[in-house]
Enzyme design. Structure first.
Site, PDB file in Angstrom:
ATOM      1  N   SER A  35      50.225  20.806  22.038  1.00 28.86           N
ATOM      2  CA  SER A  35      50.864  22.127  22.205  1.00 28.86           C
ATOM      3  C   SER A  35      50.187  22.969  23.274  1.00 28.86           C
ATOM      4  O   SER A  35      48.995  23.233  23.189  1.00 28.86           O
ATOM      5  CB  SER A  35      50.804  22.922  20.888  1.00 28.86           C
ATOM      6  OG  SER A  35      51.717  22.412  19.977  1.00 28.86           O
ATOM      7  N   HIS A  66      56.244  22.006  24.235  1.00 29.53           N
ATOM      8  CA  HIS A  66      56.174  20.576  24.538  1.00 29.53           C
ATOM      9  C   HIS A  66      57.255  20.239  25.561  1.00 29.53           C
ATOM     10  O   HIS A  66      58.390  20.681  25.420  1.00 29.53           O
ATOM     11  CB  HIS A  66      56.418  19.720  23.288  1.00 29.53           C
ATOM     12  CG  HIS A  66      55.247  19.660  22.353  1.00 29.53           C
ATOM     13  ND1 HIS A  66      54.458  18.546  22.217  1.00 29.53           N
ATOM     14  CD2 HIS A  66      54.731  20.582  21.524  1.00 29.53           C
ATOM     15  CE1 HIS A  66      53.505  18.785  21.326  1.00 29.53           C
ATOM     16  NE2 HIS A  66      53.656  20.015  20.886  1.00 29.53           N
ATOM     17  N   HIS A  91      56.787  14.516  16.405  1.00 34.33           N
ATOM     18  CA  HIS A  91      56.172  14.705  15.083  1.00 34.33           C
ATOM     19  C   HIS A  91      57.187  14.322  14.009  1.00 34.33           C
ATOM     20  O   HIS A  91      58.382  14.553  14.193  1.00 34.33           O
ATOM     21  CB  HIS A  91      55.790  16.177  14.865  1.00 34.33           C
ATOM     22  CG  HIS A  91      55.056  16.816  15.990  1.00 34.33           C
ATOM     23  ND1 HIS A  91      55.673  17.219  17.155  1.00 34.33           N
ATOM     24  CD2 HIS A  91      53.749  17.156  16.120  1.00 34.33           C
ATOM     25  CE1 HIS A  91      54.766  17.755  17.956  1.00 34.33           C
ATOM     26  NE2 HIS A  91      53.604  17.728  17.365  1.00 34.33           N
ATOM     27  N   TYR A  93      57.848  15.949  11.431  1.00 29.96           N
ATOM     28  CA  TYR A  93      58.592  17.128  10.948  1.00 29.96           C
ATOM     29  C   TYR A  93      59.816  17.436  11.806  1.00 29.96           C
ATOM     30  O   TYR A  93      60.694  18.191  11.390  1.00 29.96           O
ATOM     31  CB  TYR A  93      57.673  18.363  10.823  1.00 29.96           C
ATOM     32  CG  TYR A  93      57.098  18.888  12.121  1.00 29.96           C
ATOM     33  CD1 TYR A  93      57.878  19.563  13.051  1.00 29.96           C
ATOM     34  CD2 TYR A  93      55.749  18.714  12.410  1.00 29.96           C
ATOM     35  CE1 TYR A  93      57.344  20.044  14.244  1.00 29.96           C
ATOM     36  CE2 TYR A  93      55.201  19.194  13.586  1.00 29.96           C
ATOM     37  CZ  TYR A  93      56.002  19.858  14.494  1.00 29.96           C
ATOM     38  OH  TYR A  93      55.468  20.322  15.675  1.00 29.96           O
ATOM     39  N   GLU A  94      59.887  16.839  13.013  1.00 33.31           N
ATOM     40  CA  GLU A  94      61.092  17.026  13.828  1.00 33.31           C
ATOM     41  C   GLU A  94      62.234  16.146  13.310  1.00 33.31           C
ATOM     42  O   GLU A  94      63.355  16.236  13.807  1.00 33.31           O
ATOM     43  CB  GLU A  94      60.809  16.661  15.288  1.00 33.31           C
ATOM     44  CG  GLU A  94      59.791  17.576  15.960  1.00 33.31           C
ATOM     45  CD  GLU A  94      59.436  17.078  17.354  1.00 33.31           C
ATOM     46  OE1 GLU A  94      60.205  17.358  18.290  1.00 33.31           O
ATOM     47  OE2 GLU A  94      58.390  16.403  17.494  1.00 33.31           O
ATOM     48  N   ALA A 121      46.569  20.907  19.264  1.00 38.19           N
ATOM     49  CA  ALA A 121      46.194  22.239  18.796  1.00 38.19           C
ATOM     50  C   ALA A 121      45.991  22.113  17.299  1.00 38.19           C
ATOM     51  O   ALA A 121      46.743  21.430  16.625  1.00 38.19           O
ATOM     52  CB  ALA A 121      47.306  23.224  19.100  1.00 38.19           C
ATOM     53  N   MET A 226      49.274  18.881  12.544  1.00 36.74           N
ATOM     54  CA  MET A 226      50.485  18.160  12.136  1.00 36.74           C
ATOM     55  C   MET A 226      50.811  16.982  13.056  1.00 36.74           C
ATOM     56  O   MET A 226      51.940  16.495  13.079  1.00 36.74           O
ATOM     57  CB  MET A 226      51.682  19.125  12.128  1.00 36.74           C
ATOM     58  CG  MET A 226      51.486  20.374  11.290  1.00 36.74           C
ATOM     59  SD  MET A 226      52.851  21.520  11.484  1.00 36.74           S
ATOM     60  CE  MET A 226      52.143  23.022  10.770  1.00 36.74           C
ATOM     61  N   SER A 227      49.826  16.532  13.844  1.00 37.31           N
ATOM     62  CA  SER A 227      50.117  15.477  14.825  1.00 37.31           C
ATOM     63  C   SER A 227      48.976  14.470  14.867  1.00 37.31           C
ATOM     64  O   SER A 227      48.125  14.428  13.985  1.00 37.31           O
ATOM     65  CB  SER A 227      50.301  16.110  16.212  1.00 37.31           C
ATOM     66  OG  SER A 227      49.057  16.606  16.677  1.00 37.31           O
ATOM     67  N   ASN A 250      43.753  28.746  15.890  1.00 32.58           N
ATOM     68  CA  ASN A 250      43.813  29.783  14.839  1.00 32.58           C
ATOM     69  C   ASN A 250      42.878  29.409  13.700  1.00 32.58           C
ATOM     70  O   ASN A 250      42.517  28.243  13.543  1.00 32.58           O
ATOM     71  CB  ASN A 250      45.256  29.903  14.301  1.00 32.58           C
ATOM     72  CG  ASN A 250      45.757  28.570  13.740  1.00 32.58           C
ATOM     73  OD1 ASN A 250      46.147  27.677  14.486  1.00 32.58           O
ATOM     74  ND2 ASN A 250      45.717  28.447  12.425  1.00 32.58           N
ATOM     75  N   HIS A 284      53.313  30.189  15.443  1.00 34.23           N
ATOM     76  CA  HIS A 284      53.317  29.231  16.564  1.00 34.23           C
ATOM     77  C   HIS A 284      53.028  29.970  17.880  1.00 34.23           C
ATOM     78  O   HIS A 284      52.446  29.401  18.798  1.00 34.23           O
ATOM     79  CB  HIS A 284      54.653  28.492  16.623  1.00 34.23           C
ATOM     80  CG  HIS A 284      54.672  27.359  17.608  1.00 34.23           C
ATOM     81  ND1 HIS A 284      53.751  26.322  17.572  1.00 34.23           N
ATOM     82  CD2 HIS A 284      55.486  27.083  18.663  1.00 34.23           C
ATOM     83  CE1 HIS A 284      54.001  25.476  18.565  1.00 34.23           C
ATOM     84  NE2 HIS A 284      55.051  25.917  19.243  1.00 34.23           N
TER      85      HIS A 284
HETATM   86  N1  HPA Z   1      47.773  24.250  10.422  1.00 31.01           N
HETATM   87  C1  HPA Z   1      48.393  23.095  10.734  1.00 31.01           C
HETATM   88  N2  HPA Z   1      48.654  22.722  11.970  1.00 31.01           N
HETATM   89  C2  HPA Z   1      48.275  23.534  12.973  1.00 31.01           C
HETATM   90  C3  HPA Z   1      47.626  24.754  12.729  1.00 31.01           C
HETATM   91  C4  HPA Z   1      47.360  25.129  11.374  1.00 31.01           C
HETATM   92  O1  HPA Z   1      46.798  26.191  11.084  1.00 31.01           O
HETATM   93  N3  HPA Z   1      47.384  25.339  13.940  1.00 31.01           N
HETATM   94  C5  HPA Z   1      47.872  24.478  14.882  1.00 31.01           C
HETATM   95  N4  HPA Z   1      48.419  23.397  14.291  1.00 31.01           N
END
Ligand code: HPA
Length: 310
Positions: A35, A66, A91, A93-94, A121, A226-227, A250, A284
């Site tokens: 990301s 992306h 991913h 989730y897509e 990320a 998530m990747s 984050n 996001h």
């Molecule tokens: N959680 C899950 N996936 C992420 C996060 C998060 O806080 N930040 C970036 N991808």
């Protein structure tokens, strides 16, 4: 897909070789850009781009930040080393099957890739790893893999040269991790710009609840995302050496203690003033913003690691 995997791979590689000049189309090093990190493409010399839509077996990335482009080019001093980079990944989730998510990794191997640098990320679960840190991943745990439903290697073994039971205790190459810290030193990055840690893979697409954050932290993870892990597993099956760099975008919201609504109501009824607290949330937007802010450093680090590779 009805056609056998090996035939599909042959087709994809043939298409690539018809579009990309020969001195660029057999790279030894692959990169996956997470990301906000696709600007890595701007550090490629003699760049050649192939849209995923032109490639058999490739899906389209649907995630903001992306792209859906495979980039070929040279990185590093002198002549430079040929690399292939995924600008944008897939991913589960897509809505993509894990076979599609990980197909580009198999394509890289078929093109001649031996080492792969995967970026992403991630959220930090560790108070000692603040936003902006680049974390070299030393290990992972993948709840979706352990639970069986979402493992990229479920099903028949796809090649006679692949193991049925693949070990993952050696998934993260110590020598590539070494190069990451040597590269950081060579670039003069401050000590706190980098760290190392354990990645927890979750399927998403929701960010974690505070209780889930605490669960992952207590289970030994430093960052969560998530990747990446399906790609790592398939890269290991294909015999590639793996390095993963996570950019912390984050802090995951973790509550060691909860505000007590019950106590607040009691205090209110007793005539005391109660100040309402806001619950923190992740977006996001902030993930992309930090990706952008640090993309340059990430790019320099990846380029430096590549120039250090023998
Ligand atoms: N959680 C899950 N996936 C992420 C996060 C998060 O806080 N930040 C970036 N991808």
């Amino acid at each position: 897909n009805a056609i056998p995997l090996s035939d599909l791979l042959e087709k994809t590689c043939k298409t690539i070789r018809s579009l990309v000049p020969e001195h660029l189309s057999s790279p030894r090093i692959g990169i996956v850009c997470g990301s906000g990190l696709s600007s890595l493409a701007s550090s490629l010399r003699e760049p050649q781009f192939v849209e995923y839509s032109k490639l058999e077996g490739f899906a389209e990335s649907t995630v903001p930040g992306h792209k859906s482009t495979l980039a070929f080019g040279l990185i590093g001093p002198g002549e430079g080393k040929p690399v292939v980079a995924m600008l944008g990944r897939f991913h589960p989730y897509e809505g993509y099957a894990l076979a599609s998510v990980t197909y580009p990794i198999r394509v890289m191997k078929a093109l001649g890739v031996q080492k792969i640098l995967i970026t992403n990320a991630a959220g930090s679960l560790n108070p000692k790893i603040p936003v902006g840190t680049i974390v070299t991943i030393r290990d992972h745990f993948a709840l979706p893999n352990l639970a069986g439903a979402l493992h990229p290697l479920l099903g028949p073994v796809t090649s006679p040269s692949h193991a049925r039971f693949l070990p993952l205790s050696d998934a993260y190459s110590p020598s590539l991790r070494r190069l990451a810290f040597l590269a950081a030193h060579k670039l003069g990055l401050p000590d706190d710009a980098t760290d190392e840690g354990v990645y927890a893979w979750v399927s998403g697409p929701t960010y974690e609840t505070p209780a889930e954050g605490l669960f992952l932290r207590r289970s030994g993870a430093d960052v969560v995302g998530m990747s990446t892990i399906p790609e790592v597993v398939v890269a290991r099956e294909e015999g590639l050496e793996v390095l993963v760099l996570s950019l912390v975008t984050n802090m995951v919201v973790i509550n060691e203690t909860y505000r007590s609504i019950k106590d607040e109501v009691k205090a209110e009824l007793a005539g005391n003033l109660v100040t309402q607290q806001e619950t923190a949330t992740v977006s996001h937007g902030e993930v992309l913003e930090m990706g952008k802010a640090k993309a340059e450093v990430m790019m320099q680090l990846v380029a430096e690691i590549i120039s250090l590779i023998e």
